[in-house]
Design a protein around this motif. Structure first.
Motif, PDB file in Angstrom:
ATOM      1  N   SER A  62      97.543 125.576  68.627  1.00 43.29           N
ATOM      2  CA  SER A  62      97.902 124.427  69.563  1.00 43.29           C
ATOM      3  C   SER A  62      96.399 123.890  70.042  1.00 43.29           C
ATOM      4  CB  SER A  62      98.823 124.912  70.557  1.00 43.29           C
ATOM      5  OG  SER A  62      99.241 123.781  71.526  1.00 43.29           O
ATOM      6  N   TYR A  63      95.667 124.730  70.362  1.00 47.45           N
ATOM      7  CA  TYR A  63      94.447 124.200  71.144  1.00 47.45           C
ATOM      8  C   TYR A  63      93.262 123.444  70.142  1.00 47.45           C
ATOM      9  CZ  TYR A  63      90.193 124.375  74.040  1.00 47.45           C
ATOM     10  OH  TYR A  63      89.198 124.246  74.893  1.00 47.45           O
ATOM     11  N   PHE A  64      93.277 123.966  68.789  1.00 53.69           N
ATOM     12  CA  PHE A  64      92.240 123.262  68.021  1.00 53.69           C
ATOM     13  C   PHE A  64      92.972 122.670  66.965  1.00 53.69           C
ATOM     14  CE2 PHE A  64      89.727 127.256  69.087  1.00 53.69           C
ATOM     15  CZ  PHE A  64      88.805 126.474  69.738  1.00 53.69           C
ATOM     16  N   VAL A  76     104.566 111.806  69.339  1.00 55.44           N
ATOM     17  CA  VAL A  76     105.161 113.174  70.144  1.00 55.44           C
ATOM     18  C   VAL A  76     105.977 113.752  69.002  1.00 55.44           C
ATOM     19  CG1 VAL A  76     106.625 113.409  71.865  1.00 55.44           C
ATOM     20  CG2 VAL A  76     104.967 111.910  72.150  1.00 55.44           C
ATOM     21  N   LEU A  77     106.666 113.106  68.293  1.00 55.08           N
ATOM     22  CA  LEU A  77     107.793 113.783  67.238  1.00 55.08           C
ATOM     23  C   LEU A  77     107.139 114.654  66.434  1.00 55.08           C
ATOM     24  CD1 LEU A  77     110.735 114.250  66.387  1.00 55.08           C
ATOM     25  CD2 LEU A  77     110.610 112.483  64.944  1.00 55.08           C
ATOM     26  N   ARG A  78     106.110 114.114  65.913  1.00 58.99           N
ATOM     27  CA  ARG A  78     105.329 114.945  64.854  1.00 58.99           C
ATOM     28  C   ARG A  78     104.708 116.272  65.540  1.00 58.99           C
ATOM     29  NH1 ARG A  78      99.880 113.160  61.432  1.00 58.99           N
ATOM     30  NH2 ARG A  78      99.657 115.278  60.424  1.00 58.99           N
ATOM     31  N   PHE A  79     104.071 116.061  66.761  1.00 57.85           N
ATOM     32  CA  PHE A  79     103.593 117.094  67.582  1.00 57.85           C
ATOM     33  C   PHE A  79     104.593 118.124  67.834  1.00 57.85           C
ATOM     34  CE2 PHE A  79     103.093 118.987  71.734  1.00 57.85           C
ATOM     35  CZ  PHE A  79     102.067 119.805  71.289  1.00 57.85           C
ATOM     36  N   PHE A  80     105.737 117.613  68.301  1.00 59.65           N
ATOM     37  CA  PHE A  80     107.099 118.625  68.617  1.00 59.65           C
ATOM     38  C   PHE A  80     107.546 119.306  67.249  1.00 59.65           C
ATOM     39  CE2 PHE A  80     111.660 119.560  69.140  1.00 59.65           C
ATOM     40  CZ  PHE A  80     111.410 120.080  70.301  1.00 59.65           C
ATOM     41  N   LEU A  81     107.674 118.772  66.086  1.00 63.60           N
ATOM     42  CA  LEU A  81     108.011 119.510  65.209  1.00 63.60           C
ATOM     43  C   LEU A  81     107.007 120.293  64.477  1.00 63.60           C
ATOM     44  CD1 LEU A  81     109.784 116.345  63.194  1.00 63.60           C
ATOM     45  CD2 LEU A  81     110.851 118.299  64.444  1.00 63.60           C
ATOM     46  N   ALA A  86     105.358 125.944  63.816  1.00 64.53           N
ATOM     47  CA  ALA A  86     104.318 127.295  63.829  1.00 64.53           C
ATOM     48  C   ALA A  86     104.892 128.235  65.047  1.00 64.53           C
ATOM     49  CB  ALA A  86     103.070 126.288  64.336  1.00 64.53           C
ATOM     50  N   PHE A  87     105.180 127.753  66.044  1.00 69.15           N
ATOM     51  CA  PHE A  87     105.724 128.479  67.146  1.00 69.15           C
ATOM     52  C   PHE A  87     106.931 129.541  66.618  1.00 69.15           C
ATOM     53  CE2 PHE A  87     107.768 129.750  71.203  1.00 69.15           C
ATOM     54  CZ  PHE A  87     106.786 130.112  72.000  1.00 69.15           C
ATOM     55  N   ALA A  88     107.955 129.047  65.979  1.00 67.54           N
ATOM     56  CA  ALA A  88     108.971 129.678  65.342  1.00 67.54           C
ATOM     57  C   ALA A  88     108.282 130.770  64.443  1.00 67.54           C
ATOM     58  CB  ALA A  88     110.080 129.015  64.702  1.00 67.54           C
TER      59      ALA A  88
END
Length: 156
Positions: A62-64, A76-81, A86-88
């Motif tokens: 997320s940071y880099f 926003v939508l691209r970031f969220f998806l 990746a989080f999942a």
């Protein structure tokens, strides 16, 4: 004579401080809830290692990668998806690493298979991502302020 800390070394120092503090609190938490009269330090170190590895993985992805792209493109939508996918994967990885290394998929540790454990994994990883994101925004804010100050000085 000592050199003053550069901005990059300050940021690295903040990250190292965060991880040292986080590691000490998490190790204490895991060892506090260990069963039996003796603490199984092998198990504690296994749980802590898996947790820290996964927290660092999603935090620094997320940071880099995700945050800089979001700040540059404002999608926003691209970031969220991208972040959610990746989080999942990291949550899935962490849960299965703990099932394998801590419990060997024998279901002795019922907690590792409970919804409470899933909530714990999600919340602890989100805490890390949010905190590292805050560091990222503060760094960007200070760098913007320094650039703004340089522009004003050049105009004068």
């Amino acid at each position: 004579m000592t050199q003053p800390l550069t901005n990059k070394s300050r940021v690295v120092l903040v990250h190292l401080s965060f991880w040292c503090l986080y590691l000490s609190f998490f190790t204490y938490q895991v060892s506090l809830f260990a069963r039996g009269p003796e603490v199984d330090w092998g198990r504690v170190l296994t749980v802590v290692s898996i947790h820290i590895f996964c927290a660092m993985l999603i935090g620094y992805l997320s940071y880099f990668i995700f945050l800089p792209r979001f700040l540059a493109e404002k999608k926003v939508l691209r970031f969220f998806l991208e972040f959610t996918a990746a989080f999942a994967v990291v949550v899935f990885l962490r849960m299965h690493l703990e099932h394998y290394f801590v419990d060997a998929y024998e279901h002795r540790e019922r907690y590792l298979y409970s919804p409470r454990f899933l909530v714990h994994v999600i919340s602890s990883n989100l805490f890390t991502v949010i905190f590292l994101g805050m560091i990222r925004f503060v760094v960007e804010w200070f760098e913007f302020g320094a650039r703004k100050k340089n522009v004003v000085n050049e105009r004068l």
